[in-house]
Design an enzyme around this catalytic site. Structure first.
Site, PDB file in Angstrom:
ATOM      1  N   GLU A 124      33.005  24.719  55.347  1.00  0.00           N
ATOM      2  CA  GLU A 124      33.140  25.239  56.712  1.00  0.00           C
ATOM      3  C   GLU A 124      33.677  24.187  57.675  1.00  0.00           C
ATOM      4  OE1 GLU A 124      33.129  28.287  57.408  1.00  0.00           O
ATOM      5  OE2 GLU A 124      32.464  28.869  55.409  1.00  0.00           O
ATOM      6  N   ASP A 214      41.256  29.218  53.221  1.00  0.00           N
ATOM      7  CA  ASP A 214      40.597  30.098  52.262  1.00  0.00           C
ATOM      8  C   ASP A 214      41.602  30.856  51.403  1.00  0.00           C
ATOM      9  OD1 ASP A 214      38.283  29.316  53.509  1.00  0.00           O
ATOM     10  OD2 ASP A 214      38.104  31.131  54.724  1.00  0.00           O
TER      11      ASP A 214
END
Length: 677
Positions: A124, A214
């Site tokens: 993250e 991602d």
């Protein structure tokens, strides 16, 4: 002719032991076709990070995809990037565990793909400089962070075309800033616009266009599978890059060796901007969003970005006490891990997986199955420590200034909170590795305003020729019926909660949490007497004036049974309604039967002395017995949360309220017992 170095990287992860269907969908729509497509263009150099659990899942259950991965690695197409094996937030675990997790993934890559990572992906993208010595101790030389990390620390946007050096205690590491504009461009722009976005980073032959994002954007996000594979965006993109003489694909570690640093950098403790927003309390989130809009995009991008920002990632432990409890239970075992056996150490590392600890666009903490998995790993650790004789300790596990009573029997892991009324905050089966107290409080979230006050979106998805919308700007359809589900609790949803009311409760007032509480016991601290195993509060009943009232709860324990002796003494002499609230979590709340009856939209049972809740998932039953006849109100508590597709209603637990009348004093005995179905 200026030539830009394209440093292209993708990150892939699924929560540890996520639903099989969810992993299979990601495999089918994204991971499989991605590597199959990349194999056709092995001259395209790129970086990959995968959580170790997911990579091993692919190797074990999808050997064809792993063959593609092996092929691309041997051909030199893929540069593997390291991190924690089970995808922890590195700054949220101990130095010892960071090194163990990073080493575990590096060892896996070396053993299975003969690759030794030199770089680190930050889960993250949460950055704290304290992690530098641990990364360098594991042989890692660089980290990828967001350009936002730099911009929010005072750097200028045009300086984001290379890497910087940073240090902590003299240990240095290189920092690559990921371009936000490229993250939002690929794969959502047309091929032509995507190529121009890359080329525009070229200020000189030393320039790098840096993207690391991602992989799920390439097929799993809404609308992307059709766009990326069926309409062949990825193939056309790879062909265009390889044909364009202005672009050279390069590995991060190669660029690090052949290009000089752009200088020294010290970065804020931060993640990406949206994460900072999400970590704030809802009213602060809305205020930040309003402030950002009021200053305008130009001001924000050209200086305000260094001044206007949200909170830090660890704020999630303050925002959500449920997250904090899981995290602090993990740190408790991490601190004393020398007493753990090998299997329990592995459970500790799994417990450090990040997904369950926070909430933003994706479900995260709001997803019961992720919390169930976290408690499964926690209870695996507890089971390894359980003895025949109950172990009882009293200390501040949650680090909130109030002690918790922890009782570990041969069959159960039980915790009580002194901060919140001596209430039951954990009730876990060591046999079934399931915590029936894995509950969630209904809170106001900033995105609820989109339901309460919907406004038309200005942005519209681009045409197929020009691109598609991302989940950050795609239009969301709001179901009007969700408004009725936006109910907010004024106390944590634990069990053995004590309520006092002048008027009788109703199912509706219980559901909506709007009955008028006249006592101060439901969300206030109790004192604990360890010799008596008793929680007690000298509080009051408030009706025009305060009437002194005391409430005590004495606990007793057997292998699978919790006993409670409750006593109330009050100076108020008129009739009151006492109610004890339970909130019990089940994997399938809608299938649970209470005395053979489905909960449905809610049930009311009168003259109740005992109930049995049958749990199809654990194949156990929870039996609650009262020494006096009560009225039972029960309903399934739902939360409204945001996900990548919009909003969803999630059944979190069954809430139960046992009510009876009394005057001046009340003595009540009750028990909570785990039984076989």
């Amino acid at each position: 002719m200026k030539k830009v170095k394209l440093l292209f990287g993708v990150h892939m992860h699924q929560p540890v032991e996520n639903f099989g269907d969810a992993v299979d969908e990601a495999i089918e729509l994204c991971y499989g076709p991605f590597f199959e497509t990349m194999r056709k263009y092995s001259e395209f150099k790129f970086a990959v990070h995968s959580s170790g659990w997911l990579l091993n899942e692919i190797k074990t259950k999808h050997p064809k995809i792993f063959k593609d991965i092996e092929y691309l690695t041997k051909k030199g197409s893929i540069e593997w990037v390291g991190a924690g094996y089970y995808e922890p937030i590195l700054s949220a675990i101990s130095s010892r565990d960071r090194r163990a997790q990073v080493h575990k993934l590096s060892s896996y890559l070396k053993k299975n793909l003969k690759s030794t990572p030199k770089g680190a992906w930050l889960t993250e993208r949460v950055w704290e400089s304290s992690i530098i010595p641990d990364l360098t101790a594991c042989g890692l030389e660089y980290v990828v962070v967001d350009d936002y990390h730099f911009l929010s620390s005072g750097f200028e946007g045009e300086e984001m075309d290379g890497y910087y050096e940073s240090e902590e205690g003299g240990e240095k590491i290189a920092l690559f800033p990921i371009s936000a504009s490229l993250r939002y461009a690929l794969p959502f722009f047309s091929i032509e616009r995507s190529i121009e976005a890359i080329v525009n980073h070229a200020k000189s032959d030393e320039s790098a266009a840096i993207i690391f994002d991602d992989m799920e954007k390439f097929g799993l996000w809404p609308k992307t599978h059709e766009w990326v594979y069926e309409k062949k965006w990825l193939e056309r993109f790879l062909e265009a890059v390889l044909k364009d003489e202005r672009i050279e694909t390069m590995h991060y570690k190669e660029y690090l060796k052949t290009h000089r640093s752009k200088g020294l950098a010290y970065l804020n403790n931060t993640s990406y901007f949206e994460m900072g927003e999400w970590s704030l309390k809802s009213h602060q989130n809305l205020a930040l969003e309003s402030l950002k809009k009021s200053v305008g995009d130009d001001y924000f991008k050209n200086g305000g970005v260094a001044l206007i920002k949200g909170g830090i990632w660890k704020n999630f432990f303050i925002k959500y006490h449920e997250s904090n409890h899981i995290h602090k239970r993990m740190t408790e075992h991490s601190l004393f891990q020398d007493r753990l056996k090998k299997d329990a150490i592995e459970s500790l590392y799994k417990l450090q997986t990040n997904d369950v600890l926070w909430h933003g666009v994706f479900g995260g903490l709001y997803l019961p199955n992720l919390r169930d998995n976290a408690y499964k790993y926690l209870l695996e650790i507890e089971a390894s420590l359980a003895k025949k004789k109950p172990a009882i300790t009293f200390f501040d596990i949650d680090r909130d200034g109030y002690e918790e009573l922890k009782v570990l029997t041969k069959e159960l892991s039980i915790l009580f909170s002194s901060k919140y009324g001596g209430q039951l905050i954990e009730f876990g089966s060591l046999e079934k590795l399931f915590n029936w107290q894995n509950t969630l409080m209904r809170r106001h979230e900033a995105y609820h305003e989109k339901i309460l006050h919907p406004t038309p979106k200005i942005h519209k998805a681009s045409s197929d020729e020009d691109g598609i919308a991302t989940i950050h700007n795609d239009e969301v359809v709001v179901d009007e019926s969700l408004k009725d589900e936006l109910i907010y609790d004024w106390h944590p949803k634990y069990s053995l909660i004590d309520h006092l009311c002048y008027d009788a409760y109703t199912l509706e007032s219980f559901k909506k949490a709007n009955f008028k509480e006249v006592g101060d016991f439901a969300n206030q601290p109790f004192e604990f007497n360890e010799a008596k195993m008793e929680f007690k509060r000298e509080g009051g009943v408030y009706l025009e004036q305060k009437y002194r009232t005391s409430l005590s709860k004495k606990y007793s324990f057997e292998e699978v049974k919790l006993g409670v002796t409750l006593g109330i003494e009050s100076d108020f002499s008129d009739k009151l309604y006492y109610a004890m609230e339970f909130n019990l979590h089940f994997a399938h709340p809608h299938k649970v039967l209470i005395n053979g009856e489905n909960v449905g939209d809610g049930i009311v049972l009168t003259h109740v002395e005992s109930i049995v809740l049958e749990d199809d998932f654990t194949q156990k039953a929870l039996k609650i017995t009262m020494s006096k006849k009560t009225t039972l109100y029960a309903y399934i508590l739902n939360t409204v949360s945001q996900n990548e597709s919009g909003f969803e209603l999630v059944a979190q637990q069954i809430s139960l309220l046992f009510s009876l009348e009394f005057s001046k004093s009340l003595d009540l005995n009750l028990s909570l017992e785990v039984c076989n179905v």
